[in-house]
Scaffold this motif. Structure first.
Motif, PDB file in Angstrom:
ATOM      1  N   THR A 121       0.840  -1.191   0.000  1.00 24.84           N
ATOM      2  CA  THR A 121       0.000   0.000   0.000  1.00 24.84           C
ATOM      3  C   THR A 121       0.874   1.240   0.000  1.00 24.84           C
ATOM      4  OG1 THR A 121      -0.139  -0.035   2.415  1.00 24.84           O
ATOM      5  CG2 THR A 121      -1.923  -1.103   1.203  1.00 24.84           C
ATOM      6  N   ASP A 122       0.453   2.246  -0.755  1.00 27.80           N
ATOM      7  CA  ASP A 122       1.155   3.527  -0.792  1.00 27.80           C
ATOM      8  C   ASP A 122       0.294   4.541  -0.049  1.00 27.80           C
ATOM      9  OD1 ASP A 122       2.337   6.003  -1.469  1.00 27.80           O
ATOM     10  OD2 ASP A 122       3.173   5.147  -3.296  1.00 27.80           O
ATOM     11  N   VAL A 123       0.573   4.695   1.232  1.00 28.31           N
ATOM     12  CA  VAL A 123      -0.224   5.586   2.065  1.00 28.31           C
ATOM     13  C   VAL A 123      -0.109   7.028   1.591  1.00 28.31           C
ATOM     14  CG1 VAL A 123      -0.526   6.482   4.408  1.00 28.31           C
ATOM     15  CG2 VAL A 123      -0.039   4.060   4.055  1.00 28.31           C
ATOM     16  N   GLY A 124       1.093   7.423   1.135  1.00 28.50           N
ATOM     17  CA  GLY A 124       1.300   8.798   0.702  1.00 28.50           C
ATOM     18  C   GLY A 124       0.394   9.181  -0.452  1.00 28.50           C
ATOM     19  N   LEU A 125       0.347   8.340  -1.484  1.00 26.44           N
ATOM     20  CA  LEU A 125      -0.523   8.634  -2.630  1.00 26.44           C
ATOM     21  C   LEU A 125      -1.994   8.595  -2.230  1.00 26.44           C
ATOM     22  CD1 LEU A 125       1.153   6.733  -5.626  1.00 26.44           C
ATOM     23  CD2 LEU A 125       1.023   9.202  -5.228  1.00 26.44           C
ATOM     24  N   GLY A 126      -2.348   7.700  -1.322  1.00 26.28           N
ATOM     25  CA  GLY A 126      -3.728   7.657  -0.854  1.00 26.28           C
ATOM     26  C   GLY A 126      -4.134   8.941  -0.159  1.00 26.28           C
ATOM     27  N   LEU A 127      -3.262   9.466   0.704  1.00 27.91           N
ATOM     28  CA  LEU A 127      -3.563  10.715   1.406  1.00 27.91           C
ATOM     29  C   LEU A 127      -3.612  11.897   0.445  1.00 27.91           C
ATOM     30  CD1 LEU A 127      -1.399  10.298   4.622  1.00 27.91           C
ATOM     31  CD2 LEU A 127      -3.894  10.284   4.482  1.00 27.91           C
ATOM     32  N   LEU A 128      -2.700  11.935  -0.523  1.00 30.32           N
ATOM     33  CA  LEU A 128      -2.699  13.041  -1.487  1.00 30.32           C
ATOM     34  C   LEU A 128      -3.970  13.031  -2.326  1.00 30.32           C
ATOM     35  CD1 LEU A 128       1.031  12.989  -2.670  1.00 30.32           C
ATOM     36  CD2 LEU A 128      -0.097  14.739  -1.279  1.00 30.32           C
ATOM     37  N   THR A 129      -4.438  11.853  -2.702  1.00 28.29           N
ATOM     38  CA  THR A 129      -5.677  11.768  -3.477  1.00 28.29           C
ATOM     39  C   THR A 129      -6.867  12.219  -2.648  1.00 28.29           C
ATOM     40  OG1 THR A 129      -4.775   9.928  -4.764  1.00 28.29           O
ATOM     41  CG2 THR A 129      -7.154  10.228  -4.812  1.00 28.29           C
ATOM     42  N   ALA A 130      -6.917  11.794  -1.377  1.00 24.31           N
ATOM     43  CA  ALA A 130      -8.017  12.212  -0.505  1.00 24.31           C
ATOM     44  C   ALA A 130      -8.005  13.723  -0.299  1.00 24.31           C
ATOM     45  CB  ALA A 130      -7.913  11.489   0.838  1.00 24.31           C
ATOM     46  N   ALA A 131      -6.822  14.298  -0.090  1.00 20.14           N
ATOM     47  CA  ALA A 131      -6.726  15.751   0.120  1.00 20.14           C
ATOM     48  C   ALA A 131      -7.134  16.515  -1.129  1.00 20.14           C
ATOM     49  CB  ALA A 131      -5.305  16.123   0.532  1.00 20.14           C
ATOM     50  N   SER A 132      -6.887  15.941  -2.310  1.00 18.01           N
ATOM     51  CA  SER A 132      -7.215  16.635  -3.567  1.00 18.01           C
ATOM     52  C   SER A 132      -8.721  16.785  -3.756  1.00 18.01           C
ATOM     53  CB  SER A 132      -6.620  15.884  -4.760  1.00 18.01           C
ATOM     54  OG  SER A 132      -7.298  14.658  -4.999  1.00 18.01           O
ATOM     55  N   PHE A 171     -10.626  18.216  -1.881  1.00 17.59           N
ATOM     56  CA  PHE A 171     -11.009  19.534  -1.370  1.00 17.59           C
ATOM     57  C   PHE A 171     -10.465  20.671  -2.220  1.00 17.59           C
ATOM     58  CE2 PHE A 171     -10.969  16.643   2.253  1.00 17.59           C
ATOM     59  CZ  PHE A 171     -12.162  16.934   2.880  1.00 17.59           C
ATOM     60  N   ASP A 172      -9.642  20.374  -3.217  1.00 17.08           N
ATOM     61  CA  ASP A 172      -9.047  21.426  -4.039  1.00 17.08           C
ATOM     62  C   ASP A 172     -10.137  22.245  -4.739  1.00 17.08           C
ATOM     63  OD1 ASP A 172      -6.510  20.667  -3.350  1.00 17.08           O
ATOM     64  OD2 ASP A 172      -6.125  19.521  -5.181  1.00 17.08           O
ATOM     65  N   GLY A 173     -10.022  23.559  -4.630  1.00 15.28           N
ATOM     66  CA  GLY A 173     -10.946  24.448  -5.329  1.00 15.28           C
ATOM     67  C   GLY A 173     -12.317  24.565  -4.708  1.00 15.28           C
ATOM     68  N   ARG A 174     -12.546  23.953  -3.571  1.00 11.67           N
ATOM     69  CA  ARG A 174     -13.861  24.026  -2.928  1.00 11.67           C
ATOM     70  C   ARG A 174     -13.852  25.112  -1.858  1.00 11.67           C
ATOM     71  NH1 ARG A 174     -17.015  19.473  -3.914  1.00 11.67           N
ATOM     72  NH2 ARG A 174     -18.352  20.073  -2.163  1.00 11.67           N
ATOM     73  N   PRO A 175     -14.889  25.930  -1.770  1.00 11.13           N
ATOM     74  CA  PRO A 175     -14.942  26.945  -0.712  1.00 11.13           C
ATOM     75  C   PRO A 175     -15.021  26.281   0.654  1.00 11.13           C
ATOM     76  CG  PRO A 175     -17.056  26.782  -1.837  1.00 11.13           C
ATOM     77  CD  PRO A 175     -16.100  25.939  -2.626  1.00 11.13           C
ATOM     78  N   TYR A 176     -14.367  26.882   1.627  1.00 13.50           N
ATOM     79  CA  TYR A 176     -14.367  26.327   2.978  1.00 13.50           C
ATOM     80  C   TYR A 176     -15.701  26.637   3.644  1.00 13.50           C
ATOM     81  CZ  TYR A 176     -12.665  24.993   7.590  1.00 13.50           C
ATOM     82  OH  TYR A 176     -12.492  24.368   8.800  1.00 13.50           O
ATOM     83  N   SER A 177     -16.447  25.593   4.000  1.00 18.61           N
ATOM     84  CA  SER A 177     -17.781  25.802   4.555  1.00 18.61           C
ATOM     85  C   SER A 177     -18.030  24.973   5.803  1.00 18.61           C
ATOM     86  CB  SER A 177     -18.848  25.469   3.500  1.00 18.61           C
ATOM     87  OG  SER A 177     -18.721  24.129   3.063  1.00 18.61           O
ATOM     88  N   GLY A 178     -16.998  24.388   6.389  1.00 16.52           N
ATOM     89  CA  GLY A 178     -17.179  23.582   7.590  1.00 16.52           C
ATOM     90  C   GLY A 178     -15.982  22.685   7.831  1.00 16.52           C
ATOM     91  N   SER A 179     -16.086  21.800   8.809  1.00 23.57           N
ATOM     92  CA  SER A 179     -14.988  20.907   9.149  1.00 23.57           C
ATOM     93  C   SER A 179     -14.576  20.061   7.945  1.00 23.57           C
ATOM     94  CB  SER A 179     -15.399  19.977  10.300  1.00 23.57           C
ATOM     95  OG  SER A 179     -15.654  20.713  11.468  1.00 23.57           O
ATOM     96  N   ARG A 180     -13.257  19.911   7.791  1.00 20.97           N
ATOM     97  CA  ARG A 180     -12.715  19.079   6.725  1.00 20.97           C
ATOM     98  C   ARG A 180     -11.874  17.984   7.367  1.00 20.97           C
ATOM     99  NH1 ARG A 180     -10.840  23.055   1.759  1.00 20.97           N
ATOM    100  NH2 ARG A 180     -12.957  23.651   1.123  1.00 20.97           N
ATOM    101  N   VAL A 181     -12.225  16.751   7.078  1.00 18.42           N
ATOM    102  CA  VAL A 181     -11.609  15.621   7.758  1.00 18.42           C
ATOM    103  C   VAL A 181     -11.224  14.559   6.748  1.00 18.42           C
ATOM    104  CG1 VAL A 181     -12.025  13.727   9.371  1.00 18.42           C
ATOM    105  CG2 VAL A 181     -12.857  16.013   9.908  1.00 18.42           C
ATOM    106  N   VAL A 182     -10.034  14.012   6.907  1.00 18.08           N
ATOM    107  CA  VAL A 182      -9.623  12.802   6.210  1.00 18.08           C
ATOM    108  C   VAL A 182      -9.420  11.732   7.266  1.00 18.08           C
ATOM    109  CG1 VAL A 182      -7.749  11.652   4.973  1.00 18.08           C
ATOM    110  CG2 VAL A 182      -8.600  13.845   4.163  1.00 18.08           C
ATOM    111  N   VAL A 183     -10.111  10.606   7.114  1.00 16.88           N
ATOM    112  CA  VAL A 183      -9.976   9.484   8.024  1.00 16.88           C
ATOM    113  C   VAL A 183      -9.171   8.400   7.322  1.00 16.88           C
ATOM    114  CG1 VAL A 183     -11.173   7.747   9.392  1.00 16.88           C
ATOM    115  CG2 VAL A 183     -12.176  10.020   9.135  1.00 16.88           C
ATOM    116  N   LEU A 184      -8.001   8.112   7.838  1.00 19.16           N
ATOM    117  CA  LEU A 184      -7.154   7.049   7.308  1.00 19.16           C
ATOM    118  C   LEU A 184      -7.411   5.790   8.122  1.00 19.16           C
ATOM    119  CD1 LEU A 184      -4.794   5.885   5.625  1.00 19.16           C
ATOM    120  CD2 LEU A 184      -3.237   6.845   7.338  1.00 19.16           C
ATOM    121  N   LEU A 185      -7.901   4.764   7.455  1.00 20.32           N
ATOM    122  CA  LEU A 185      -8.202   3.501   8.117  1.00 20.32           C
ATOM    123  C   LEU A 185      -7.258   2.436   7.571  1.00 20.32           C
ATOM    124  CD1 LEU A 185     -10.311   2.190  10.075  1.00 20.32           C
ATOM    125  CD2 LEU A 185     -11.577   1.530   8.042  1.00 20.32           C
TER     126      LEU A 185
END
Length: 241
Positions: A78-89, A91-105
């Protein structure tokens, strides 16, 4: 993740036992169902990330995506780094309107190179994302910290501890849960539900609103005004003689 939670020294799956992946799948579904107003997205990752579901509130789509995660066995690499970067992407370009969470399981860690660490840190910081790591620990897997001892550089040779040490350096909030059984995993999701209660700002465009009233009223007023002006300015015609 295909193995069951251990029962003491027993790590053999008995008939009817649920694997760690199946338990996690059920709890993720319950977590999403309890937060029907939130947006959810899903990314699977092994050697490469697989975006499964873009952000949505559609509970049917969320359930289907979560159900699809149990259709095959987990891969060893598993490539955790690429997984996290994809999850973070997400949110790209979206207006901030509340809590932003990434859950790594995951049930393991990873060694991230310096470039990937910087990319992950920048992506989470840029999008103001809090990271939660639910580490499903097996009986023989290492703990994330040496009990009663301070961290040492030697921990970096253990992938799980190295990943945990890196996450602790992030500029954005980070929280870890170390779950060794079903009850601990349930508690992790219950706590996540409790701590992430910030309100969301929603902009809703309501279809079907009748917008004709004010334009028609303005047109009627203008017509009456023009009629009054005409009566005021035009003199009545009088015949000569």
């Amino acid at each position: 993740m295909d193995q069951p939670f251990s029962r003491g020294l027993n790590v053999i799956m008995h008939p009817g036992d649920s694997s760690k992946a199946q338990v996690a799948q059920r709890l993720i579904g319950e977590f999403a169902q309890q937060r029907a107003d939130d947006l959810f997205g899903l990314v699977l990752f092994s050697t490469l990330p697989l975006p499964v579901l873009p952000f949505t509130r559609d509970q049917d789509a969320i359930r289907a995506a979560i159900g699809a995660t149990g259709t095959s066995r987990a891969l060893g690499e598993t490539d955790v780094g690429l997984g996290l970067l994809t999850a973070a992407s997400y949110f790209d370009g979206r207006p901030y309107s509340g809590s932003r969470v990434v859950v790594l399981l995951s049930d393991g860690g990873a060694q991230l190179d310096p470039v990937t660490r910087q990319q992950v840190s920048d992506a989470l910081s840029r999008n103001r994302i809090s990271l939660y790591w639910i580490y499903i620990r097996s009986r023989l897997s290492p703990r994330l910290s040496s009990m009663g001892l301070t961290d040492s550089a030697a921990d970096d040779v253990i992938p799980e501890r190295a990943l945990h040490r890196f996450f602790r350096t992030l500029k954005t909030p980070y929280r870890v849960y170390e779950a060794e059984d079903t009850q601990a995993l349930e508690q992790a999701f219950a706590d996540l539900t409790r701590v992430e209660r910030a309100p969301l700002e929603l902009r809703v465009l309501q279809a079907g609103t009748d917008l004709r009233r004010w334009p028609l009223a303005a047109a009627l007023a203008a017509t009456l005004l023009l009629g009054a002006a005409s009566l005021w300015t035009i003199r009545p015609w009088q015949s000569a003689g």
